[in-house]
Structures are given as C-alpha cells and as structure tokens.
Design a protein around this motif. Structure first.
Motif, PDB file in Angstrom:
ATOM      1  N   LEU A  19       0.955  -1.317  -0.073  1.00  0.00           N
ATOM      2  CA  LEU A  19      -0.003  -0.134  -0.007  1.00  0.00           C
ATOM      3  C   LEU A  19       0.703   1.202   0.002  1.00  0.00           C
ATOM      4  O   LEU A  19       0.628   2.109  -0.676  1.00  0.00           O
ATOM      5  N   LYS A  20       2.034   1.300   0.993  1.00  0.00           N
ATOM      6  CA  LYS A  20       2.796   2.371   0.843  1.00  0.00           C
ATOM      7  C   LYS A  20       3.347   2.632  -0.553  1.00  0.00           C
ATOM      8  O   LYS A  20       3.673   3.790  -1.066  1.00  0.00           O
ATOM      9  N   TRP A  38      -0.152   2.707  -3.368  1.00  0.00           N
ATOM     10  CA  TRP A  38      -1.397   3.353  -3.162  1.00  0.00           C
ATOM     11  C   TRP A  38      -1.887   4.232  -4.299  1.00  0.00           C
ATOM     12  O   TRP A  38      -3.035   4.058  -4.691  1.00  0.00           O
ATOM     13  N   LEU A  57      -2.967   2.062  -7.217  1.00  0.00           N
ATOM     14  CA  LEU A  57      -4.101   1.424  -6.947  1.00  0.00           C
ATOM     15  C   LEU A  57      -5.287   2.307  -6.935  1.00  0.00           C
ATOM     16  O   LEU A  57      -6.235   2.024  -7.105  1.00  0.00           O
ATOM     17  N   LEU A  58      -5.292   3.581  -6.362  1.00  0.00           N
ATOM     18  CA  LEU A  58      -6.161   4.601  -6.441  1.00  0.00           C
ATOM     19  C   LEU A  58      -6.662   4.938  -7.814  1.00  0.00           C
ATOM     20  O   LEU A  58      -7.936   5.003  -8.332  1.00  0.00           O
ATOM     21  N   LEU A  70      -4.650  -7.241  -3.572  1.00  0.00           N
ATOM     22  CA  LEU A  70      -5.158  -5.728  -3.353  1.00  0.00           C
ATOM     23  C   LEU A  70      -5.727  -5.214  -4.956  1.00  0.00           C
ATOM     24  O   LEU A  70      -6.690  -4.369  -4.754  1.00  0.00           O
TER      25      LEU A  70
END
Length: 422
Positions: A5-6, A9, A12-13, A134
C-alpha cells in the motif's frame, strides 16, 4: 500488505477510479439503451463490442508500449476513453454505440496493461501475491462503487456520461504523477491451443464457458434489469451483488482449492452457480434476484482462478507463465459471444433468457468437470501448486504476474521439501 500500500497506493487509487468509470458506463448503457428503444439483440451487439475491443487491445498494447513507451500509450488511450464516454449520449444509434464500445474496450485494455505492468514492476517476489490480492479488491470495489453513482442523476440525460469521463481523466493524475516509467516488458512465448488442451482440457473448456458467463453478467445484467421492470435503485443493487458475491467467495474457495481435488471443487462450484441461475429463473422477485446474483457472481468469478490453478497442477514451474496467452484468448472468445448469445435467447424467451444462458454454461462446466474426473487420477494434494488469484477482467500482464507468483510459490515449496529430506 502495508508495504504494498505504501509503495503503490497512488497506482491502486488510479486503477480503482478507472474501474468506477468502466463499471458505470457499462451499466448506464444498458439502462439508456432501453430508454432509447434499442432492441435486446441490438444491445447484445453493443455490449459484445467491448469484449471484442478488449481482446484486441490486450494483444496490441504490449507492442504499442514497446514502440512509444508506457506514459504515451496510457495518456493517449485514456484521452480516447474520456472522449468516447462524452459522445455516447450525443449519438443515440446502435451502430455508433457498437463502434464506441469496440474502441473503448480496446482503450481500457491498453490502459490496464500499462497500469498492471507498473504494478507488477513495483512488486517483489515476496509481495507479488499481496499486490495481486489488493488489485483484485480494487477492481471489485470500483465496480461496486460505480453502481451507486448510477443513482446520482437521470440516466436519460448527460450527467451520468460526464461522471465516468471525469473519473477516468482524474485517474491519470495519481498514476502518472507517482510512477516511474518502466522498461518495455518481455512477454512469455505462449503455449499454443493444442498443447494447452493436451495439458488441461478442463481448463480450456472452462475458461471459454466462463468468458460467456462473465460477459453476460458484465454486459447484459443492466439490460435484463431494465426489461424485468426493476427500478434504477434495484438495478444498481442487483449488479453490485454479483461482485459482492465474487469478493465474499474468492478467498474461501481459494483456501479449499489448496486442500482438495480441484476438479471436484470446480464441479461443486459450477453446480452451485447453476443452482443460483435457476433461482433467478424461478423466483423473479427482487430479493430472489439478489440471491441468484450473489451465488452466480460468487461462483463464476473464482472459477477462473480455480481453472488456471488446475492447469498449473500439470505443468512444471518453467511452463506456467506460457499458459496465460491461450487462456486469455479462449476466455476472450467466450466473452465476445456471451452477450450475443444472451441477447438472442432473451429475444426468444424474454428476460429470463439471461439466467437460462448462464445456467446452461455452468451446467455444461459441471458435467464436463465430472467427466474429466473419470479420465485421469487427480495429482496428490502435496504436489499441487498454490491457488492463483486473478479476475476474469485481467489482462495478460496481471495473469502472467499471477503465474509468476505461482512459480515462486512452487519453487519455494520444492526448496522446503528438499531441505526437509534427510
């Protein structure tokens, strides 16, 4: 998971915003087509156009990226998507919409290939499985969220076409401002279809049938809802339920697949999906349709991952990545034909033809899996590879990344087994 995620992110957004835009335009066209008076078969042609373009884009995008680079391909195709979304309500004609769907399917496929290659490049061998999980979650959340946006304006106007255009345009910002251009990737030489069928007839037949079932859900569910007399709110909830089911069952079925004969699980999951479609035929109330959508979506989407994992069970690690091209091609052929066949059956039988088509496909898969169980023994559980999570809407990049993760898992398992031997 936190590490992924770091580092990714923003990517992915951006991908989630793309999925929201794509999910909204697919549902919106189904509803707007009914308002414009398009026939069921005309809408089936319109909807199948997306999958034709998507298949072409998934094959052409890697060469485009090698020639001009990731950023240029991403920006150019994204601009076309935004423009086409705005043009839909200005030209209410089935032929124009079909052309638009082919083009937008091609562009979305190229955009996904580019974004997925960045995501794969950002992942390590240790985090690739988490990145894929994810990515799957982002895809599903985007499509579910898109159904809620269907309620913010009148589908007979322009606003709902402007919203996905804006979302797609905004999606470029976090992606292009955060990622580093990656080298043009090298694709694995694909296994031809004859070789692939020899390795796993069940996987080949299964991904073709699932292509039709998935494209019927993604392309024709809104058309079905409009013809079945559902309200806009009900259509939104109905379509979202397919993907809620997919999210709910994906990982429990993956856990089971690593602990039993995958052919048996494929047969059982297909049978439950068939029963779900039969519920849709027999119980036409809104809540009955929600139950049907939950089980059909929940069974059919994980089946794709089960079939790829099943094929991997009969391959050496070095061969696993080569099956992705053939699997995607067969799935794409099924997806192109799915809306066309659904539209033809709905024209003959009425709205219930939507469920009849899905029920027939999943029943055929159930029976074929049962037949294949009689043709050769199952591999030992300890000799099978890890479950490979991937959505049916994935491009070759995501599928090959999933295969790379499966290869790493298989090699790691072999190393542990060799170390444990005296």
């Amino acid at each position: 998971m936190v590490q992924v995620l770091k580092s990714a992110w923003a990517l992915l957004l951006g991908l989630m915003l793309l999925m929201v835009g794509n999910g909204l335009q697919g549902t919106l066209l189904g509803v707007r087509g009914e308002i414009e008076g398009f026939s069921t078969f005309e809408m089936s042609i319109v909807m199948s156009g997306y999958f034709l373009g998507f298949l072409g884009g998934s094959r052409a995008a890697p060469e485009m990226i090698r020639r001009v680079g990731h950023v240029r391909v991403f920006a150019a195709l994204g601009s076309f998507i935004s423009a086409i979304l705005i043009l839909y309500p200005t030209i209410a004609d089935p032929v124009a919409w079909t052309i638009g769907r082919v083009l937008i399917g091609f562009c979305f496929s190229g955009v996904y290939v580019t974004a997925e290659s960045w995501l794969n490049n950002a992942a390590t061998n240790e985090t690739r499985g988490q990145a894929l999980s994810l990515y799957m979650l982002v895809q599903v959340l985007g499509i579910i969220g898109a159904q809620g946006l269907l309620l913010v304006a009148d589908p007979s106007g322009f606003v709902l076409f402007v919203i996905p255009s804006v979302l797609v345009s905004i999606a470029f910002a976090p992606i292009l401002l955060s990622v580093q251009p990656t080298p043009a990737f090298e694709r694995t030489a694909p296994m031809n279809l004859r070789q692939l069928f020899a390795v796993s007839p069940l996987a080949c037949v299964g991904v073709f049938l699932l292509g039709g079932a998935f494209s019927a859900q993604f392309g024709m569910a809104a058309v079905y809802g409009s013809q079945a007399g559902l309200t806009l709110v009900q259509i939104s909830g109905f379509i979202a339920t397919f993907y809620v089911g997919a999210t709910f069952f994906q990982f429990p079925l993956g856990w089971l697949s690593d602990r039993m004969d995958r052919r048996r699980l494929i047969m059982l999951v297909s049978a439950v999906g068939t029963a779900g479609a039969v519920i849709g035929i027999l119980f036409g109330s809104f809540y009955g349709l929600l139950v049907a959508a939950f089980f059909v979506g929940g069974m059919s989407n994980p089946l794709y991952s089960l079939l790829i994992s099943h094929a991997n069970d009969f391959l050496e690690p070095a061969e696993m990545a080569s099956v992705s091209g053939g699997m995607l091609f067969l799935n794409g052929l099924g997806a192109i034909s799915g809306p066309l066949a659904t539209g033809w059956i709905m024209t003959a039988l009425g709205p219930s033809g939507f469920w009849v088509f899905i029920a027939v496909l999943l029943l055929v898969l159930t029976l074929y899996a049962l037949y294949r169980m009689t043709q050769r023994p199952a591999p030992k559980i300890e000799d099978t590879g890890a479950y490979t999570p991937v959505m049916m809407s994935a491009t070759p990049v995501a599928v090959e990344a999933a295969q790379e993760w499966a290869v790493d898992a298989a090699e790691h398992s072999d190393q542990e087994e060799n170390v444990s031997k005296p």
